[in-house]
Motif scaffolding. Structure first.
Motif, short mmCIF file in Angstrom:
data_model
loop_
_atom_site.label_atom_id
_atom_site.label_comp_id
_atom_site.label_asym_id
_atom_site.label_seq_id
_atom_site.Cartn_x
_atom_site.Cartn_y
_atom_site.Cartn_z
N ARG A 148 -10.69 1.23 -1.22
CA ARG A 148 -9.56 2.04 -0.73
C ARG A 148 -10.09 3.24 0.05
O ARG A 148 -11.25 3.65 -0.10
CB ARG A 148 -8.68 2.54 -1.88
CG ARG A 148 -9.35 3.54 -2.80
CD ARG A 148 -8.39 4.07 -3.87
NE ARG A 148 -7.29 4.85 -3.33
CZ ARG A 148 -7.34 6.17 -3.13
NH1 ARG A 148 -8.45 6.85 -3.42
NH2 ARG A 148 -6.29 6.81 -2.64
N GLY A 149 -9.22 3.77 0.91
CA GLY A 149 -9.52 5.02 1.58
C GLY A 149 -9.17 6.19 0.67
O GLY A 149 -8.19 6.12 -0.08
N SER A 150 -9.92 7.25 0.74
CA SER A 150 -9.69 8.38 -0.16
C SER A 150 -8.34 9.06 0.08
O SER A 150 -7.81 9.73 -0.80
CB SER A 150 -10.82 9.40 -0.01
OG SER A 150 -10.82 9.98 1.29
N LYS A 151 -7.77 8.87 1.28
CA LYS A 151 -6.48 9.47 1.60
C LYS A 151 -5.33 8.47 1.59
O LYS A 151 -4.25 8.74 2.12
CB LYS A 151 -6.55 10.16 2.97
CG LYS A 151 -7.52 11.35 3.00
CD LYS A 151 -7.48 12.07 4.33
CE LYS A 151 -8.40 13.28 4.32
NZ LYS A 151 -8.37 14.02 5.62
N ASP A 152 -5.56 7.31 0.99
CA ASP A 152 -4.54 6.26 0.90
C ASP A 152 -3.44 6.71 -0.06
O ASP A 152 -3.66 6.86 -1.26
CB ASP A 152 -5.19 4.97 0.40
CG ASP A 152 -4.23 3.79 0.38
OD1 ASP A 152 -3.01 4.01 0.59
OD2 ASP A 152 -4.70 2.66 0.16
N ARG A 153 -2.22 6.90 0.46
CA ARG A 153 -1.09 7.30 -0.36
C ARG A 153 -0.34 6.10 -0.92
O ARG A 153 0.46 6.25 -1.85
CB ARG A 153 -0.13 8.17 0.46
CG ARG A 153 -0.72 9.50 0.89
CD ARG A 153 -1.04 10.37 -0.31
NE ARG A 153 -1.52 11.70 0.08
CZ ARG A 153 -0.73 12.74 0.26
NH1 ARG A 153 0.58 12.62 0.10
NH2 ARG A 153 -1.24 13.92 0.59
N VAL A 154 -0.56 4.91 -0.35
CA VAL A 154 0.13 3.70 -0.82
C VAL A 154 -0.54 3.15 -2.07
O VAL A 154 0.13 2.71 -3.01
CB VAL A 154 0.18 2.64 0.30
CG1 VAL A 154 0.86 1.37 -0.20
CG2 VAL A 154 0.90 3.19 1.53
N ALA A 155 -1.85 3.16 -2.08
CA ALA A 155 -2.63 2.70 -3.23
C ALA A 155 -3.48 3.85 -3.74
O ALA A 155 -4.65 3.98 -3.37
CB ALA A 155 -3.51 1.51 -2.85
N PRO A 156 -2.92 4.72 -4.57
CA PRO A 156 -3.67 5.91 -5.04
C PRO A 156 -4.84 5.53 -5.93
O PRO A 156 -4.95 4.40 -6.41
CB PRO A 156 -2.60 6.70 -5.81
CG PRO A 156 -1.58 5.69 -6.21
CD PRO A 156 -1.56 4.67 -5.11
N GLN A 157 -5.70 6.50 -6.17
CA GLN A 157 -6.92 6.27 -6.95
C GLN A 157 -6.61 5.72 -8.34
O GLN A 157 -7.29 4.82 -8.83
CB GLN A 157 -7.71 7.56 -7.05
CG GLN A 157 -9.02 7.44 -7.81
CD GLN A 157 -10.09 6.67 -7.06
OE1 GLN A 157 -9.96 6.39 -5.86
NE2 GLN A 157 -11.17 6.32 -7.75
N SER A 158 -5.59 6.27 -8.99
CA SER A 158 -5.26 5.83 -10.35
C SER A 158 -4.89 4.35 -10.38
O SER A 158 -5.27 3.62 -11.31
CB SER A 158 -4.11 6.67 -10.90
OG SER A 158 -2.96 6.57 -10.07
N TRP A 159 -4.16 3.89 -9.37
CA TRP A 159 -3.78 2.48 -9.32
C TRP A 159 -4.98 1.61 -8.98
O TRP A 159 -5.17 0.54 -9.57
CB TRP A 159 -2.66 2.26 -8.31
CG TRP A 159 -2.33 0.82 -8.07
CD1 TRP A 159 -2.47 0.11 -6.91
CD2 TRP A 159 -1.81 -0.11 -9.04
NE1 TRP A 159 -2.06 -1.19 -7.07
CE2 TRP A 159 -1.65 -1.36 -8.37
CE3 TRP A 159 -1.47 -0.02 -10.38
CZ2 TRP A 159 -1.18 -2.49 -9.02
CZ3 TRP A 159 -0.99 -1.16 -11.02
CH2 TRP A 159 -0.85 -2.38 -10.35
N ALA A 160 -5.82 2.04 -8.06
CA ALA A 160 -7.02 1.27 -7.72
C ALA A 160 -7.92 1.12 -8.95
O ALA A 160 -8.50 0.05 -9.18
CB ALA A 160 -7.77 1.94 -6.58
N GLU A 161 -8.03 2.18 -9.72
CA GLU A 161 -8.84 2.11 -10.94
C GLU A 161 -8.24 1.15 -11.95
O GLU A 161 -8.96 0.41 -12.64
CB GLU A 161 -8.98 3.51 -11.55
CG GLU A 161 -9.85 4.44 -10.72
CD GLU A 161 -9.86 5.86 -11.26
OE1 GLU A 161 -9.11 6.12 -12.25
OE2 GLU A 161 -10.58 6.71 -10.71
#
Length: 324
Positions: free
Chosen positions: A273-286
């Protein structure tokens, strides 16, 4: 009247036409040949078009894609296009493949066009890349009469893979396309070598249309303007009614089946993911990464949801390192 992008000959409809897809000969009459002079341009000024056109050799197309907000990088790429099992498909790189074919699967209502920068970067590294338009989307919109469920889209990809006779693949998907490839990987592990989820969506913790729309609007300023124009054109081709039906199908899948399937994927998988991705936030990617049996997470600094478009070389490097 049937448009050129809907045309296909008998040879191309259910298999790869040897004259316009497999072969390294000029593209056959049954494949859609793109813009004027056999050159496809993405968001390029008319002056740049005229400057580039004379430099393109026979049987070769120049694909020009934005590498950022203001910068355009032109690199000649030999590629083919045709229809495989009814799905409009682009092929980049050598044929036959010298390793597992990389298949790029687009997101909701889009086409594979926004994968062109990444496909070009992977092909430059010697990989064979196939980019189908999913059934109901863009140039494959007439491959189905009604909007397919996520499982039905995966079955269409299974038929496509069988018709293409390409064996186990590396599946790289973006956004909602990750839900479709997850079905394939969970139900048909023998056809999958490795998986890459780029900005996986829909986030099961924010499934309402309003929240998803707000996230898309928040992500838009972080994407190159050329991507926004390309996406708008694809959405118009797919149609609002079909887009909304696809969103409903994706909602139902994300609400439960997608997370369950993650734990059934046996092959190694990369979540990017990109660090500024608002569609797939870090919490969801994790959460996606931890739900996989063999998952790993990578983040590209400064990039938005379509990191494969804005940072194609970086994305390609991450994928190639993962495949080693």
């Amino acid at each position: 009247m049937t448009s050129k992008d809907d045309e296909s000959c008998a040879a191309c409809h259910d298999c790869i036409c040897p004259n316009c897809f497999h072969a390294d000969a000029p593209i056959g009459a049954c494949a859609w040949n793109g813009a004027e002079d056999g050159i496809v341009f993405h968001d390029v000024s008319s002056a740049l078009r005229k400057a580039l056109a004379p430099a393109v050799g026979a049987g070769e197309k120049a694909v020009v894609a934005a590498r950022g907000v203001d910068e355009h990088v032109a690199r000649p790429v030999t590629w083919r296009e045709g229809r495989v099992a009814g799905l409009y498909t682009r092929r980049f790189g050598p044929w036959p493949s010298r390793g597992a074919v990389v298949v790029l699967v687009h997101g909701l209502g889009l086409s594979g066009r926004y994968f062109t920068p990444l496909a070009r970067s992977l092909a430059a590294a010697g990989r064979t890349v196939l980019v189908p338009d999913l059934p109901g989307s863009a140039r494959s919109r007439r491959a189905v009469r009604r909007t397919p469920a996520v499982e039905e889209a995966a079955e269409a990809l299974l038929r496509w893979q069988t018709a293409a006779a390409i064996g186990p693949c590396v599946w790289v998907a973006n956004s909602v396309g990750c839900q479709t490839t997850a079905v394939l990987a969970a139900d048909h592990p023998h056809l999958v070598q490795r998986m890459v989820f780029i900005g996986p969506a829909l986030d099961a913790t924010a499934l309402s249309p309003a929240r998803q729309l707000l996230r898309l609007l928040a992500d838009a300023p972080r994407e190159p303007p050329s991507l926004l124009a390309l996406a708008a054109a694809d959405y118009l081709v797919t149609g609002a009614g079909r887009f909304l039906a696809m969103f409903h199908q994706a909602q139902q899948d994300a609400a439960g089946p997608f997370v369950v399937r993650l734990g059934q994927i046996e092959v190694p998988a990369l979540v990017l993911r990109g660090s500024k991705d608002r569609v797939a936030p870090q919490s969801w990617a994790e959460r996606v990464c931890t739900g996989l049996l063999d998952g790993r997470l990578a983040v590209v600094s400064g990039a938005g949801h379509a990191v494969h478009f804005s940072r194609p070389d970086t994305t390609a490097r991450q994928i190639l390192q993962f495949l080693q």
